[in-house]
Design an enzyme around this catalytic site. Structure first.
Site, PDB file in Angstrom:
ATOM      1  N   ARG A 162       0.655  -1.305  -0.037  1.00  0.00           N
ATOM      2  CA  ARG A 162       0.110   0.096   0.092  1.00  0.00           C
ATOM      3  C   ARG A 162       0.742   1.379  -0.020  1.00  0.00           C
ATOM      4  O   ARG A 162       0.535   2.289   0.438  1.00  0.00           O
ATOM      5  CB  ARG A 162      -1.039  -0.008   1.133  1.00  0.00           C
ATOM      6  N   LYS A 182       2.478  11.942 -11.295  1.00  0.00           N
ATOM      7  CA  LYS A 182       1.759  11.062 -12.014  1.00  0.00           C
ATOM      8  C   LYS A 182       2.612   9.704 -12.230  1.00  0.00           C
ATOM      9  O   LYS A 182       3.678   9.745 -12.857  1.00  0.00           O
ATOM     10  CB  LYS A 182       1.476  11.766 -13.389  1.00  0.00           C
ATOM     11  N   GLU A 229      10.130  19.511 -24.307  1.00  0.00           N
ATOM     12  CA  GLU A 229       9.385  20.035 -23.286  1.00  0.00           C
ATOM     13  C   GLU A 229       9.997  21.274 -22.519  1.00  0.00           C
ATOM     14  O   GLU A 229       9.202  21.944 -21.917  1.00  0.00           O
ATOM     15  CB  GLU A 229       9.519  18.830 -22.052  1.00  0.00           C
ATOM     16  N   LYS A 261       6.780  24.038 -14.321  1.00  0.00           N
ATOM     17  CA  LYS A 261       6.132  22.747 -14.228  1.00  0.00           C
ATOM     18  C   LYS A 261       5.714  22.563 -12.871  1.00  0.00           C
ATOM     19  O   LYS A 261       4.707  22.432 -12.191  1.00  0.00           O
ATOM     20  CB  LYS A 261       7.046  21.535 -14.533  1.00  0.00           C
ATOM     21  N   GLU A 289      -5.067  17.833 -12.024  1.00  0.00           N
ATOM     22  CA  GLU A 289      -5.243  18.224 -13.376  1.00  0.00           C
ATOM     23  C   GLU A 289      -6.738  18.280 -13.664  1.00  0.00           C
ATOM     24  O   GLU A 289      -7.396  17.653 -14.503  1.00  0.00           O
ATOM     25  CB  GLU A 289      -4.873  16.812 -14.423  1.00  0.00           C
ATOM     26  N   ARG A 301      -3.471  22.684 -15.226  1.00  0.00           N
ATOM     27  CA  ARG A 301      -2.484  21.821 -15.611  1.00  0.00           C
ATOM     28  C   ARG A 301      -2.606  21.188 -16.907  1.00  0.00           C
ATOM     29  O   ARG A 301      -1.661  20.811 -17.692  1.00  0.00           O
ATOM     30  CB  ARG A 301      -2.410  20.578 -14.592  1.00  0.00           C
ATOM     31  N   ASN A 315      -0.333  20.408 -21.726  1.00  0.00           N
ATOM     32  CA  ASN A 315      -0.846  19.474 -22.856  1.00  0.00           C
ATOM     33  C   ASN A 315      -0.559  19.914 -24.025  1.00  0.00           C
ATOM     34  O   ASN A 315      -0.799  19.619 -25.134  1.00  0.00           O
ATOM     35  CB  ASN A 315      -2.196  19.019 -22.921  1.00  0.00           C
ATOM     36  N   HIS A 355       0.438  18.661 -27.375  1.00  0.00           N
ATOM     37  CA  HIS A 355       0.377  17.076 -27.175  1.00  0.00           C
ATOM     38  C   HIS A 355      -0.969  16.322 -27.849  1.00  0.00           C
ATOM     39  O   HIS A 355      -0.990  15.328 -27.999  1.00  0.00           O
ATOM     40  CB  HIS A 355       0.379  16.632 -25.677  1.00  0.00           C
ATOM     41  N   HIS A 362       0.482  13.751 -29.739  1.00  0.00           N
ATOM     42  CA  HIS A 362       0.436  12.199 -29.502  1.00  0.00           C
ATOM     43  C   HIS A 362      -0.126  11.593 -30.583  1.00  0.00           C
ATOM     44  O   HIS A 362       0.332  10.448 -30.873  1.00  0.00           O
ATOM     45  CB  HIS A 362      -0.611  12.276 -28.411  1.00  0.00           C
ATOM     46  N   HIS A 404       9.118  11.325 -29.032  1.00  0.00           N
ATOM     47  CA  HIS A 404       7.919  11.981 -28.334  1.00  0.00           C
ATOM     48  C   HIS A 404       8.332  13.706 -28.621  1.00  0.00           C
ATOM     49  O   HIS A 404       7.193  14.154 -28.941  1.00  0.00           O
ATOM     50  CB  HIS A 404       8.130  11.602 -26.697  1.00  0.00           C
TER      51      HIS A 404
HETATM   52  N1  LIG Z   1       4.677  11.191 -15.238  1.00  0.00           N
HETATM   53  C1  LIG Z   1       4.422  12.036 -16.136  1.00  0.00           C
HETATM   54  O1  LIG Z   1       4.161  13.146 -15.603  1.00  0.00           O
HETATM   55  C2  LIG Z   1       5.185  11.959 -17.456  1.00  0.00           C
HETATM   56  C3  LIG Z   1       5.467  13.179 -18.349  1.00  0.00           C
HETATM   57  C4  LIG Z   1       5.956  12.887 -19.564  1.00  0.00           C
HETATM   58  C5  LIG Z   1       6.357  11.730 -19.885  1.00  0.00           C
HETATM   59  N2  LIG Z   1       6.267  10.795 -19.073  1.00  0.00           N
HETATM   60  C6  LIG Z   1       6.544   8.965 -19.514  1.00  0.00           C
HETATM   61  O2  LIG Z   1       7.881   9.178 -19.650  1.00  0.00           O
HETATM   62  C7  LIG Z   1       8.244   8.302 -20.634  1.00  0.00           C
HETATM   63  C8  LIG Z   1       9.371   8.629 -21.401  1.00  0.00           C
HETATM   64  O3  LIG Z   1      10.635   9.059 -20.730  1.00  0.00           O
HETATM   65  P1  LIG Z   1      11.954   9.149 -21.296  1.00  0.00           P
HETATM   66  O4  LIG Z   1      12.023   9.778 -22.583  1.00  0.00           O
HETATM   67  O5  LIG Z   1      12.988   9.512 -19.961  1.00  0.00           O
HETATM   68  O6  LIG Z   1      12.168   7.708 -21.730  1.00  0.00           O
HETATM   69  P2  LIG Z   1      12.888   6.351 -21.383  1.00  0.00           P
HETATM   70  O7  LIG Z   1      12.904   6.196 -19.865  1.00  0.00           O
HETATM   71  O8  LIG Z   1      12.588   5.216 -22.112  1.00  0.00           O
HETATM   72  O9  LIG Z   1      14.599   6.835 -21.603  1.00  0.00           O
HETATM   73  C9  LIG Z   1      14.893   6.872 -23.053  1.00  0.00           C
HETATM   74  C10 LIG Z   1      16.174   6.143 -23.246  1.00  0.00           C
HETATM   75  O10 LIG Z   1      17.308   6.727 -22.716  1.00  0.00           O
HETATM   76  C11 LIG Z   1      18.145   5.646 -21.828  1.00  0.00           C
HETATM   77  N3  LIG Z   1      18.733   6.394 -20.891  1.00  0.00           N
HETATM   78  C12 LIG Z   1      18.159   7.175 -19.924  1.00  0.00           C
HETATM   79  N4  LIG Z   1      19.150   7.911 -19.273  1.00  0.00           N
HETATM   80  C13 LIG Z   1      20.168   7.633 -19.841  1.00  0.00           C
HETATM   81  C14 LIG Z   1      21.585   8.258 -19.697  1.00  0.00           C
HETATM   82  N5  LIG Z   1      21.694   9.234 -18.739  1.00  0.00           N
HETATM   83  N6  LIG Z   1      22.673   7.865 -20.443  1.00  0.00           N
HETATM   84  C15 LIG Z   1      22.115   6.972 -21.578  1.00  0.00           C
HETATM   85  N7  LIG Z   1      21.059   6.422 -21.530  1.00  0.00           N
HETATM   86  C16 LIG Z   1      20.028   6.644 -20.703  1.00  0.00           C
HETATM   87  C17 LIG Z   1      17.042   4.847 -21.484  1.00  0.00           C
HETATM   88  O11 LIG Z   1      17.683   3.681 -21.051  1.00  0.00           O
HETATM   89  C18 LIG Z   1      16.155   4.701 -22.708  1.00  0.00           C
HETATM   90  O12 LIG Z   1      16.725   3.676 -23.560  1.00  0.00           O
HETATM   91  C19 LIG Z   1       7.247   7.663 -21.409  1.00  0.00           C
HETATM   92  O13 LIG Z   1       6.924   6.509 -20.704  1.00  0.00           O
HETATM   93  C20 LIG Z   1       5.849   8.845 -20.589  1.00  0.00           C
HETATM   94  O14 LIG Z   1       4.667   8.207 -20.741  1.00  0.00           O
HETATM   95  C21 LIG Z   1       5.710  10.813 -17.888  1.00  0.00           C
HETATM   96 ZN   LIG Z   2       5.324  15.404 -23.424  1.00  0.00          ZN
END
Ligand SMILES: NC(=O)c1ccc[n+]([C@@H]2O[C@H](COP(=O)([O-])OP(=O)(O)OC[C@H]3O[C@@H](n4cnc5c(N)ncnc54)[C@H](O)[C@@H]3O)[C@@H](O)[C@H]2O)c1
Ligand SMILES: [Zn+2]
Length: 356
Positions: free
Chosen positions: A116, A138, A180, A223, A233, A237, A241, A244, A248, A263
């Site tokens: 939990r 999130k 971003e 942010k 949201e 907030r 978007n 997006h 998206h 992305h």
């Molecule tokens: N929670 C939220 O508010 C929120 C907001 C935006 C995006 N997201 C989520 O975030 C995800 C995308 O995040 P991301 O772009 O960080 O993707 P990711 O976590 O897949 O990282 C991208 C790639 O970079 C590699 N990597 C990470 N750090 C590294 C480093 N320092 N050196 C070398 N390689 C490295 C990872 O292994 C991966 O292959 C999506 O799933 C999306 O839905 C969440």
């Molecule tokens: Zn985004």
């Protein structure tokens, strides 16, 4: 480089060298056990630096998962919960998410549901997660191919943003995450926009940690302000978007093709189209020029427009069949909500196509 602290109602986001803030923070907490989460890439590129900076012992338990969005699912959660069981994590344990948004969202979700809820900290290692994903509480995973369809809102115990992790990030991920930062500048910080609008790939790749820290501070401030005002949201907030709704849809459509968009590449196109739909803005030509320098042009064929429109209609922000998008209005943190017709959206996609 000094550490900058953003204090939110129940946790802090610290931007600066991990070694200056993490060890002291951890000592104060007295957790019963630790588990470090990473993926194949962050284990190789970030874990050694993390251990060196924090002074944690090399035998700290680590759970490592395969990298990539394809693994952000319930099967991987089962592996992580198994590791939590083996590491005997009780209610006063701590999970450390060392990675990008995938590790942060999924590791946070697994921690928030384990017994939990156990504490977790976000140590983002991609530009996208430093400026966006790690902040705001999130958490979640993808289910049956639908992104982030299972999840919760739960704040981390702390977020530590250290730009020293950026140099190993693949260049395309860096440019993508920068979209971003651009979005945050356009919705809430005109000075940040002035500072970054002339950037190009070379300059981004060669920025040093102090330069990144300053840029991240400004971007994160936007942010933080938005999520502090609207944690669940329900109002402002939605401004996050921007870009997006169209972005998206483009990301999903191109995912099934030979040349998928990252992305941020999709969001950059989305911001151009949505700002055009909103009637343009003084900064729109500058945004287009920035996108031309940073991202490969990727016009979408006319034949794809109806499919893109259908994807936009599935967007969770919509009410009763309409397609909604939010764009910055005059003045920082002010927002316009648009509900354009299909023909207007097609026109905005053509506008992007003609300029690139
Ligand atoms: N929670 C939220 O508010 C929120 C907001 C935006 C995006 N997201 C989520 O975030 C995800 C995308 O995040 P991301 O772009 O960080 O993707 P990711 O976590 O897949 O990282 C991208 C790639 O970079 C590699 N990597 C990470 N750090 C590294 C480093 N320092 N050196 C070398 N390689 C490295 C990872 O292994 C991966 O292959 C999506 O799933 C999306 O839905 C969440
Ligand atoms: Zn985004």
């Amino acid at each position: 480089m000094s550490t900058h602290v953003f204090q939110l109602p129940d946790y802090a986001v610290q931007v600066g060298p991990l070694e200056d803030c993490f060890p002291a923070w951890l000592r104060q907490r007295q957790h019963s056990a630790l588990l470090l989460l990473c993926d194949d890439n962050t284990r190789q590129h970030c874990l050694p630096l993390f251990l060196q900076k924090t002074g944690l012992p090399a035998d700290t338990p680590v759970a490592c998962i395969p990298a990539g969005e394809a693994h952000k699912n319930i099967e991987t959660c089962a592996l992580l919960w198994q590791k939590m069981l083996e590491a005997r994590l009780d209610r006063s344990a701590l999970v450390i998410n060392l990675g990008g948004g995938v590790i942060g969202d999924m590791g946070g979700f697994c921690a928030a549901t384990w017994k939990r809820g156990v504490d977790f900290v976000q140590v983002p290692t991609t530009l996208l997660s430093m400026t966006d994903a790690a902040i705001g509480g999130k958490l979640g995973i993808d289910f049956q191919g639908v992104k982030n369809s299972v999840g919760v809102f739960q704040n981390p115990a702390a977020v530590f943003v250290d730009p020293d992790f950026l140099p190993t990030l693949p260049a395309r991920e860096l440019y993508s995450g920068f979209a971003e930062v651009v979005k945050h500048a356009l919705i809430g910080d005109a000075e940040l926009w002035e500072n970054i609008r002339q950037h190009d790939r070379e300059r981004l790749r060669h920025s040093d940690a102090a330069t990144w820290a300053a840029m991240l501070r400004a971007s994160i401030a936007v942010k933080v302000r938005v999520v502090a005002e609207d944690p669940f949201e329900q109002g402002i907030r939605a401004l996050l978007n921007f870009g997006h709704t169209i972005g998206h849809a483009l990301e999903s459509w191109w995912l099934e093709r030979d040349t998928p968009l990252a992305h941020g590449e999709a969001i950059a196109i989305g911001m151009v189209c949505e700002a055009h739909l909103a009637g343009g803005a003084a900064w729109l030509p500058q945004l287009e020029a920035l996108c031309r320098r940073l991202y490969p042009p990727q016009p979408s064929p006319e034949a794809a427009f109806p499919a893109l429109w259908a994807l936009m209609q599935q967007d969770k922000k919509n009410k009763a069949g309409a397609v909604r998008m939010t764009t910055p209005a005059e003045g920082a943190f002010s927002m316009r909500v648009l509900e354009p017709a299909a023909a207007e959206v097609y026109q905005s996609l053509r506008y992007y196509n003609q300029g690139f």
